[in-house]
Design a protein around this motif. Structure first.
Motif, PDB file in Angstrom:
ATOM      1  N   GLY A   1     -11.894   4.387   3.155  1.00 45.89           N
ATOM      2  CA  GLY A   1     -11.449   4.877   4.453  1.00 45.89           C
ATOM      3  C   GLY A   1     -11.433   3.824   5.543  1.00 45.89           C
ATOM      4  O   GLY A   1     -10.991   4.096   6.653  1.00 45.89           O
ATOM      5  N   VAL A   2     -11.942   2.637   5.262  1.00 50.15           N
ATOM      6  CA  VAL A   2     -12.038   1.580   6.283  1.00 50.15           C
ATOM      7  C   VAL A   2     -11.021   0.488   5.955  1.00 50.15           C
ATOM      8  O   VAL A   2     -11.216  -0.311   5.050  1.00 50.15           O
ATOM      9  N   PHE A   3      -9.918   0.466   6.691  1.00 56.72           N
ATOM     10  CA  PHE A   3      -8.844  -0.511   6.493  1.00 56.72           C
ATOM     11  C   PHE A   3      -8.460  -0.590   5.015  1.00 56.72           C
ATOM     12  O   PHE A   3      -8.345  -1.678   4.455  1.00 56.72           O
TER      13      PHE A   3
ATOM     14  N   ALA B   1      -7.197   5.032   1.771  1.00 57.73           N
ATOM     15  CA  ALA B   1      -7.181   6.458   2.138  1.00 57.73           C
ATOM     16  C   ALA B   1      -6.141   6.739   3.229  1.00 57.73           C
ATOM     17  O   ALA B   1      -5.422   7.745   3.165  1.00 57.73           O
ATOM     18  N   ALA B   2      -6.050   5.861   4.227  1.00 59.29           N
ATOM     19  CA  ALA B   2      -5.066   6.089   5.293  1.00 59.29           C
ATOM     20  C   ALA B   2      -3.647   5.929   4.763  1.00 59.29           C
ATOM     21  O   ALA B   2      -2.741   6.677   5.166  1.00 59.29           O
ATOM     22  N   ALA B   3      -3.435   4.971   3.868  1.00 55.76           N
ATOM     23  CA  ALA B   3      -2.091   4.777   3.295  1.00 55.76           C
ATOM     24  C   ALA B   3      -1.670   6.017   2.503  1.00 55.76           C
ATOM     25  O   ALA B   3      -0.511   6.454   2.584  1.00 55.76           O
TER      26      ALA B   3
ATOM     27  N   GLU C   1       0.799  -1.227   0.000  1.00 50.88           N
ATOM     28  CA  GLU C   1       0.000   0.000   0.000  1.00 50.88           C
ATOM     29  C   GLU C   1       0.837   1.285   0.000  1.00 50.88           C
ATOM     30  O   GLU C   1       0.450   2.270  -0.630  1.00 50.88           O
TER      31      GLU C   1
ATOM     32  N   CYS D   1      -2.672   9.092   3.064  1.00 51.29           N
ATOM     33  CA  CYS D   1      -2.354  10.138   4.055  1.00 51.29           C
ATOM     34  C   CYS D   1      -0.986   9.896   4.688  1.00 51.29           C
ATOM     35  O   CYS D   1      -0.205  10.836   4.870  1.00 51.29           O
ATOM     36  N   GLU D   2      -0.694   8.654   5.035  1.00 52.05           N
ATOM     37  CA  GLU D   2       0.627   8.335   5.605  1.00 52.05           C
ATOM     38  C   GLU D   2       1.740   8.733   4.634  1.00 52.05           C
ATOM     39  O   GLU D   2       2.748   9.324   5.038  1.00 52.05           O
TER      40      GLU D   2
ATOM     41  N   VAL E   1     -11.267  12.075  -1.284  1.00 50.02           N
ATOM     42  CA  VAL E   1     -11.645  10.709  -0.903  1.00 50.02           C
ATOM     43  C   VAL E   1     -13.157  10.592  -1.081  1.00 50.02           C
ATOM     44  O   VAL E   1     -13.900  11.448  -0.587  1.00 50.02           O
ATOM     45  N   LEU E   2     -13.604   9.584  -1.795  1.00 48.61           N
ATOM     46  CA  LEU E   2     -15.041   9.380  -1.996  1.00 48.61           C
ATOM     47  C   LEU E   2     -15.483   8.127  -1.240  1.00 48.61           C
ATOM     48  O   LEU E   2     -14.901   7.060  -1.421  1.00 48.61           O
TER      49      LEU E   2
ATOM     50  N   ASP F   1     -15.268   0.673   1.167  1.00 46.58           N
ATOM     51  CA  ASP F   1     -15.053   2.096   1.420  1.00 46.58           C
ATOM     52  C   ASP F   1     -13.547   2.321   1.543  1.00 46.58           C
ATOM     53  O   ASP F   1     -12.875   1.566   2.260  1.00 46.58           O
TER      54      ASP F   1
END
Lengths: 251, 251
Positions: A84-86, A89-91, A58, A93-94, A110-111, A82
């Motif tokens: 944002g769930v696991f 999107a978090a990757a 990721e 941002c990181e 992010v949609l 989605d």
């Protein structure tokens, strides 16, 4: 050149559950980054380019996507469910936080999408109708002891539990241990729902009591919902039962 | 006559976030039950009939919908967001369990949707990128003491928290109390996201540190996401910051 990066979720797999907004973002993008099976679900034009990668890559994928956007491409990063769930999107941002200053100036969107637990819950009835949590059972990025502590805390607190990433070849024993921990706090009759590819031709959907819940019923694409002590089963003649968590608790 | 009852969620409000599957179910239904503001979002034909009710009448509404389906109507029960998250799917199940045997023979289908927290999270970045929970702050159907106990358990366990139904005229003080409890377990710098009508023209979206989180920023249609101690903010020049929860925890 004005690049941009859109992170989309295509939903749980049934094409009818991908939002029009996500489809529109896909249609207006040029370059697609994602785990190959998720990219395979897209219908792309000849001028749209896929960059597929493995599901353990990721951060490398995020960096490549951000780099392409910073060079002017219209980039789409694709998650199932989605984003944002696991998911991606978090990757992204990181990668932005650790990356060059220019990445902070990018147009990032992010949609949202329908995440797996919502599709599995809808197939079952309404097991998430009361307070609930979503926990990834993967100990690749967090210590197993923390996962155990969380399972104890949430089951004792009476939350319904959705487990993502329940099992994989590299993580064969964790799910059975999780069931064992949950049996310390929940009745053996608590409904456990295993849902995979819900709404697709290869759907796998099973409800078991916690006392008989078996890790063999899950694979890495399964989302598991474990009821609380309040979760109920309504038997129906000739049909799957309805599993639901009442909105209220009278204790 | 073969009636049927479909429970749909229209998503958080942006029409681009309603799934094609939900739109299809709406197009093929005759009779629509729901809270008036949710029914107002539908585009119905002249032959389709609305039965609007207040938002505290879920069980009466469910009984009326089930009764109509049992008499042969193609009934659609409408929620905003996802119908399985603090919405109509659980109320329908409760009514079936307590109702006549014939209701158990009905063709019931629940279709998932994009629930509010996913839209608010996407607007912010990826605050639900790590383990999280969803808790309704309404003590209409559960004791306030239980809600307090759950807030303590999940914040201590390091879960990100999405709060539904945070405040209303009849429940004015609970949200401030919830923030006070969370400040016992979380740093005052923890990001708190207030999202209302995200993606709609009347969007209200604010990020505050927990130490300054104020119940005045919320109304009954707001979804609030409270980060964990791991949740981070990436400042961006001339744009809203990105708020995200890293996928991993190294403790």
């Amino acid at each position: 050149m004005t690049g941009r990066l859109t992170v989309v979720g295509t939903g749980p797999g049934n094409p009818g559950q991908t939002t029009p907004q996500a489809l529109e973002a896909i249609a207006s993008s040029e370059l697609f980054f994602g785990y190959a099976p998720y990219l395979d679900r897209l219908t792309l034009r000849a001028d749209q380019v896929r960059v597929a990668s493995d599901n353990r890559e990721e951060i490398d994928r995020s960096r490549a996507a951000l780099d392409a956007a910073s060079k002017g491409a219209k980039v789409c990063v694709v998650s199932g469910g989605d984003p944002g769930v696991f998911a991606m999107a978090a990757a992204i941002c990181e990668a932005i936080e650790a990356g060059p200053e220019t990445w902070r100036r990018l147009d990032i969107e992010v949609l949202p999408g329908v995440t797996a637990m919502l599709a599995v819950a809808a197939r079952a009835g309404a097991p998430l109708g009361h307070d609930f949590c979503a926990i990834s059972l993967s100990d690749n990025l967090k210590p197993w002891e923390l996962i155990e502590r969380r399972l104890r805390a949430v089951s004792e607190a009476g939350l319904v539990i959705a487990l993502y990433n329940p099992i994989s070849k590299a993580r064969p024993w964790q799910l059975a241990t999780a069931f064992k921990i949950l049996r310390e706090f929940l009745p053996v009759t608590t409904p456990v729902i295993f849902g995979r590819a819900v709404g697709r031709p290869d759907e796998h959907f099973v409800v078991s009591p916690l006392g008989e819940a078996d890790r063999q019923k899950a694979d890495m694409a399964t989302c598991i919902i474990i009821g609380s002590a309040e979760t109920r089963i309504i038997e129906r003649p000739g049909m799957d039962p309805l599993v639901y968590s009442p909105r209220g608790v009278s204790q």
